[in-house]
Structure formats: structure tokens, C-alpha cells
Motif scaffolding. Structure first.
Motif, PDB file in Angstrom:
ATOM      1  N   LYS A  55       0.841  -1.210   0.000  1.00 47.28           N
ATOM      2  CA  LYS A  55       0.000   0.000   0.000  1.00 47.28           C
ATOM      3  C   LYS A  55       0.872   1.255   0.000  1.00 47.28           C
ATOM      4  O   LYS A  55       0.522   2.260  -0.619  1.00 47.28           O
ATOM      5  CB  LYS A  55      -0.982  -0.009   1.178  1.00 47.28           C
ATOM      6  N   VAL A  56       2.027   1.185   0.675  1.00 43.46           N
ATOM      7  CA  VAL A  56       2.954   2.314   0.659  1.00 43.46           C
ATOM      8  C   VAL A  56       3.549   2.487  -0.738  1.00 43.46           C
ATOM      9  O   VAL A  56       3.662   3.610  -1.252  1.00 43.46           O
ATOM     10  CB  VAL A  56       4.065   2.122   1.708  1.00 43.46           C
ATOM     11  N   ALA A  57       3.896   1.377  -1.373  1.00 47.08           N
ATOM     12  CA  ALA A  57       4.420   1.434  -2.742  1.00 47.08           C
ATOM     13  C   ALA A  57       3.396   2.041  -3.694  1.00 47.08           C
ATOM     14  O   ALA A  57       3.751   2.830  -4.591  1.00 47.08           O
ATOM     15  CB  ALA A  57       4.830   0.044  -3.212  1.00 47.08           C
ATOM     16  N   PHE A  58       2.118   1.706  -3.518  1.00 48.84           N
ATOM     17  CA  PHE A  58       1.068   2.279  -4.366  1.00 48.84           C
ATOM     18  C   PHE A  58       1.077   3.806  -4.272  1.00 48.84           C
ATOM     19  O   PHE A  58       1.008   4.508  -5.292  1.00 48.84           O
ATOM     20  CB  PHE A  58      -0.317   1.769  -3.956  1.00 48.84           C
ATOM     21  N   LEU A  59       1.124   4.318  -3.043  1.00 46.27           N
ATOM     22  CA  LEU A  59       1.066   5.774  -2.881  1.00 46.27           C
ATOM     23  C   LEU A  59       2.336   6.445  -3.380  1.00 46.27           C
ATOM     24  O   LEU A  59       2.269   7.499  -4.033  1.00 46.27           O
ATOM     25  CB  LEU A  59       0.817   6.136  -1.415  1.00 46.27           C
ATOM     26  N   LEU A  60       3.491   5.862  -3.093  1.00 49.87           N
ATOM     27  CA  LEU A  60       4.735   6.439  -3.610  1.00 49.87           C
ATOM     28  C   LEU A  60       4.694   6.513  -5.141  1.00 49.87           C
ATOM     29  O   LEU A  60       5.133   7.501  -5.739  1.00 49.87           O
ATOM     30  CB  LEU A  60       5.932   5.609  -3.152  1.00 49.87           C
ATOM     31  N   SER A  61       4.149   5.475  -5.757  1.00 54.47           N
ATOM     32  CA  SER A  61       4.029   5.457  -7.212  1.00 54.47           C
ATOM     33  C   SER A  61       3.061   6.531  -7.697  1.00 54.47           C
ATOM     34  O   SER A  61       3.346   7.256  -8.654  1.00 54.47           O
ATOM     35  CB  SER A  61       3.574   4.070  -7.678  1.00 54.47           C
ATOM     36  N   GLU A  62       1.927   6.648  -7.039  1.00 53.89           N
ATOM     37  CA  GLU A  62       0.942   7.660  -7.431  1.00 53.89           C
ATOM     38  C   GLU A  62       1.505   9.070  -7.282  1.00 53.89           C
ATOM     39  O   GLU A  62       1.215   9.953  -8.096  1.00 53.89           O
ATOM     40  CB  GLU A  62      -0.328   7.518  -6.583  1.00 53.89           C
ATOM     41  N   LEU A  63       2.326   9.290  -6.260  1.00 50.93           N
ATOM     42  CA  LEU A  63       2.891  10.610  -6.031  1.00 50.93           C
ATOM     43  C   LEU A  63       4.113  10.883  -6.903  1.00 50.93           C
ATOM     44  O   LEU A  63       4.637  12.002  -6.906  1.00 50.93           O
ATOM     45  CB  LEU A  63       3.265  10.770  -4.553  1.00 50.93           C
ATOM     46  N   GLY A  64       4.579   9.856  -7.619  1.00 51.97           N
ATOM     47  CA  GLY A  64       5.688  10.042  -8.545  1.00 51.97           C
ATOM     48  C   GLY A  64       7.065  10.031  -7.913  1.00 51.97           C
ATOM     49  O   GLY A  64       8.025  10.529  -8.510  1.00 51.97           O
ATOM     50  N   ASN A  66      -0.390   2.728   7.646  1.00 49.46           N
ATOM     51  CA  ASN A  66      -1.318   3.839   7.491  1.00 49.46           C
ATOM     52  C   ASN A  66      -0.753   5.135   8.052  1.00 49.46           C
ATOM     53  O   ASN A  66      -1.086   6.221   7.559  1.00 49.46           O
ATOM     54  CB  ASN A  66      -2.668   3.506   8.132  1.00 49.46           C
ATOM     55  N   ALA A  67       0.123   5.043   9.050  1.00 48.35           N
ATOM     56  CA  ALA A  67       0.830   6.238   9.524  1.00 48.35           C
ATOM     57  C   ALA A  67       1.740   6.774   8.420  1.00 48.35           C
ATOM     58  O   ALA A  67       1.870   7.995   8.244  1.00 48.35           O
ATOM     59  CB  ALA A  67       1.643   5.913  10.774  1.00 48.35           C
ATOM     60  N   ILE A  68       2.344   5.868   7.667  1.00 52.42           N
ATOM     61  CA  ILE A  68       3.196   6.277   6.546  1.00 52.42           C
ATOM     62  C   ILE A  68       2.363   6.965   5.469  1.00 52.42           C
ATOM     63  O   ILE A  68       2.763   7.998   4.916  1.00 52.42           O
ATOM     64  CB  ILE A  68       3.960   5.072   5.975  1.00 52.42           C
ATOM     65  N   LEU A  69       1.201   6.401   5.149  1.00 54.93           N
ATOM     66  CA  LEU A  69       0.330   7.028   4.148  1.00 54.93           C
ATOM     67  C   LEU A  69      -0.035   8.446   4.567  1.00 54.93           C
ATOM     68  O   LEU A  69       0.011   9.381   3.750  1.00 54.93           O
ATOM     69  CB  LEU A  69      -0.944   6.205   3.945  1.00 54.93           C
ATOM     70  N   LEU A  70      -0.406   8.620   5.827  1.00 53.91           N
ATOM     71  CA  LEU A  70      -0.764   9.951   6.320  1.00 53.91           C
ATOM     72  C   LEU A  70       0.423  10.904   6.254  1.00 53.91           C
ATOM     73  O   LEU A  70       0.280  12.061   5.840  1.00 53.91           O
ATOM     74  CB  LEU A  70      -1.278   9.853   7.760  1.00 53.91           C
ATOM     75  N   TYR A  71       1.580  10.433   6.655  1.00 57.72           N
ATOM     76  CA  TYR A  71       2.779  11.264   6.611  1.00 57.72           C
ATOM     77  C   TYR A  71       3.069  11.731   5.183  1.00 57.72           C
ATOM     78  O   TYR A  71       3.362  12.916   4.947  1.00 57.72           O
ATOM     79  CB  TYR A  71       3.970  10.476   7.162  1.00 57.72           C
ATOM     80  N   LEU A  72       2.988  10.810   4.249  1.00 56.50           N
ATOM     81  CA  LEU A  72       3.324  11.149   2.866  1.00 56.50           C
ATOM     82  C   LEU A  72       2.398  12.214   2.291  1.00 56.50           C
ATOM     83  O   LEU A  72       2.852  13.150   1.625  1.00 56.50           O
ATOM     84  CB  LEU A  72       3.293   9.892   1.995  1.00 56.50           C
ATOM     85  N   VAL A  73       1.097  12.078   2.547  1.00 55.60           N
ATOM     86  CA  VAL A  73       0.192  13.078   1.971  1.00 55.60           C
ATOM     87  C   VAL A  73       0.263  14.396   2.735  1.00 55.60           C
ATOM     88  O   VAL A  73       0.157  15.468   2.137  1.00 55.60           O
ATOM     89  CB  VAL A  73      -1.270  12.574   1.892  1.00 55.60           C
ATOM     90  N   GLU A  74       0.462  14.331   4.047  1.00 65.84           N
ATOM     91  CA  GLU A  74       0.523  15.575   4.813  1.00 65.84           C
ATOM     92  C   GLU A  74       1.767  16.384   4.461  1.00 65.84           C
ATOM     93  O   GLU A  74       1.732  17.611   4.441  1.00 65.84           O
ATOM     94  CB  GLU A  74       0.473  15.268   6.309  1.00 65.84           C
ATOM     95  N   ARG A  75       2.848  15.698   4.150  1.00 63.06           N
ATOM     96  CA  ARG A  75       4.086  16.409   3.840  1.00 63.06           C
ATOM     97  C   ARG A  75       4.220  16.753   2.356  1.00 63.06           C
ATOM     98  O   ARG A  75       4.739  17.816   2.009  1.00 63.06           O
ATOM     99  CB  ARG A  75       5.284  15.580   4.294  1.00 63.06           C
ATOM    100  N   TYR A  76       3.746  15.860   1.484  1.00 58.69           N
ATOM    101  CA  TYR A  76       4.072  16.011   0.059  1.00 58.69           C
ATOM    102  C   TYR A  76       2.871  16.203  -0.867  1.00 58.69           C
ATOM    103  O   TYR A  76       3.059  16.607  -2.007  1.00 58.69           O
ATOM    104  CB  TYR A  76       4.883  14.799  -0.407  1.00 58.69           C
ATOM    105  N   ASP A  77       1.680  15.911  -0.404  1.00 60.38           N
ATOM    106  CA  ASP A  77       0.514  16.042  -1.283  1.00 60.38           C
ATOM    107  C   ASP A  77      -0.175  17.374  -1.032  1.00 60.38           C
ATOM    108  O   ASP A  77      -1.320  17.439  -0.591  1.00 60.38           O
ATOM    109  CB  ASP A  77      -0.455  14.866  -1.046  1.00 60.38           C
ATOM    110  N   LYS A  78       0.534  18.437  -1.329  1.00 60.18           N
ATOM    111  CA  LYS A  78       0.023  19.778  -1.043  1.00 60.18           C
ATOM    112  C   LYS A  78      -1.201  20.131  -1.887  1.00 60.18           C
ATOM    113  O   LYS A  78      -2.003  20.982  -1.505  1.00 60.18           O
ATOM    114  CB  LYS A  78       1.126  20.827  -1.270  1.00 60.18           C
ATOM    115  N   GLU A  79      -1.336  19.490  -3.025  1.00 62.80           N
ATOM    116  CA  GLU A  79      -2.494  19.757  -3.890  1.00 62.80           C
ATOM    117  C   GLU A  79      -3.672  18.838  -3.557  1.00 62.80           C
ATOM    118  O   GLU A  79      -4.712  18.897  -4.217  1.00 62.80           O
ATOM    119  CB  GLU A  79      -2.099  19.574  -5.354  1.00 62.80           C
TER     120      GLU A  79
END
Length: 221
Positions: free
Chosen positions: A20-29, A75-88
Motif C-alpha cells: 500500500k505504501v508502494a502504491f502511494l509512492l508510485s501515485e505521487l511520482g 497507514n501512519a506512513i500514508l498519512l505522513y506522505l500526503v501531509e508532507r508532500y501532497d500539497k495539492e
């Protein structure tokens, strides 16, 4: 930055939570290196890995963009990734209410889907004694979780905010496991839980997620 990739992901080929972490990293590029721990060798319990994750489980990440910041729990990793890097907010909630619903589904995935699906898998395939009552209990709980999702998704396309978010992404890998192995290929997913089936297929058809699934399939050969 001296490291070749933006993230290091400690994961496991068969373990759903790392994907699931790999999915989000891929989606975020983002670029990332996956390190697949060998559970047969107990690499997840090695002193080196326990320095990163004292719980001795996967996944864990090192964020080389943020001073080699280390985090574990998927899921903590997913939240961290979007809170820090998914500004849009491409994959995350915007309003306070939507954030609350997003967290609601992340908690439901972590406390409901993952444990129940995992225990059903364990007692069906790996537990040394056959405990029929345990198999039946976790089968019922697996179907109950799917029924909750199906009821909600029969009324809306995505779990939060009319778009794909980390709430949806968090469910993909365990659902993949359920449909392929836990419930078995003969289980009538499309007939019994049509809204879940449609939602899941829409998620795994996304190019970024499909590329990760293709990578997983190639590694599994």
C-alpha cells in the motif's frame, strides 16, 4: 542528496501492508528502493531492522528528502506522505470533515480489514492445527468487513471526497489477497459484493497502481 532514490521502503514480497505504501509512492511520482526482508531468515527481527522499527514488522520507510526520517506502520506512513508532500490534495482529504472520514476509514482498515483478513488467512493455511471455529469466525468477519464497504460504496464511488484518497488505497492489497487466496478464486465476489468489486477494479486499473502490481507479479515468478 547522496542516496540514489528519494525513499527506501522496507517491505516483504507477500506482505500486503508494504504494497500500500508502494502504491502511494508510485501515485505521487516518487522514486524509491524496495528492500524485501526474508521472513524465513527472520530479517524483520534483526538488530539492524529493529533500529528502524522496534516492532519488527513491515513496512518501514526512510525519507531521504527529509533528513533520512524513519517511520513505520503502513497507514501512519500514508498519512505522513500526503501531509508532507501532497500539497495539492490529489490523494488526500481537504476539509476537516473529510479528514475525519479519511481517518475513520484508515482506522477501519487497520483494525478491521487487515487483522480479520490476516487471521482468516492464517487459520486457513498456516495454523498447525485445524480450528474450525476460528476459520468460521474469521471468514464471517472477512465477509462482514466487505459488506460494510459494499454498503457504503453502493451509494458513492469512493470512500471520501468523491475522489481516490489514501483511504481507498489502504484497502487495495488486502482485498487483492482476499480475492486471490483468502476467500479463494471460486468465491463470488462480483455477485456478493458488486460495489466492492467495481471499486477495487477501478483502483487496480490506475496506471501507477497497475505498474506496482505488475512489478509484484514479476518478482513473484
Amino acid at each position: 542528496m547522496s542516496h540514489g532514490k528519494q525513499f527506501t521502503l522496507y517491505t516483504h514480497l507477500g506482505g500486503p501492508n508494504g504494497w500500500k505504501v508502494a502504491f502511494l509512492l508510485s501515485e505521487l511520482g516518487f522514486t524509491y528502493e524496495s528492500i524485501y526482508l526474508d521472513f524465513n531468515k527472520q530479517e524483520q527481527k534483526s538488530p539492524e531492522f529493529l533500529k528502524l522499527n522496534p516492532n519488527g514488522r513491515i513496512p518501514a520507510i526512510i525519507d531521504h528528502l527529509n533528513n533520512d526520517f524513519v517511520l513505520w506502520e503502513s497507514n501512519a506512513i500514508l498519512l505522513y506522505l500526503v501531509e508532507r508532500y501532497d500539497k495539492e490534495h490529489k490523494f488526500s482529504a481537504v476539509t476537516d470533515a473529510e479528514k475525519a472520514f479519511q481517518n475513520q476509514w484508515l482506522f477501519f482498515q487497520a483494525s478491521g480489514q487487515g487483522p480479520y483478513f490476516g487471521q482468516y488467512f492464517w487459520f486457513t493455511f498456516y495454523h498447525p492445527e485445524k480450528v474450525r471455529s476460528a476459520v468460521e469466525r474469521y471468514k464471517k468477519e472477512t465477509e462482514r468487513v466487505l459488506s460494510v464497504l459494499n454498503d457504503v460504496l453502493s451509494k458513492q464511488e469512493w470512500l471520501v471526497g468523491n475522489k481516490v484518497t489514501i483511504a481507498d488505497i489502504s484497502f487495495i492489497s488486502w482485498n487483492n489477497g482476499a480475492f486471490a487466496a483468502i476467500l479463494g478464486p471460486e468465491f463470488p465476489i462480483a455477485e456478493k459484493f458488486p460495489s466492492v468489486y467495481k471499486w477495487h477494479n477501478a483502483l487496480i486499473s490506475r496506471p501507477a497502481i497497475k505498474s506496482v502490481l505488475d512489478e509484484k507479479a514479476a518478482l513473484s515468478k
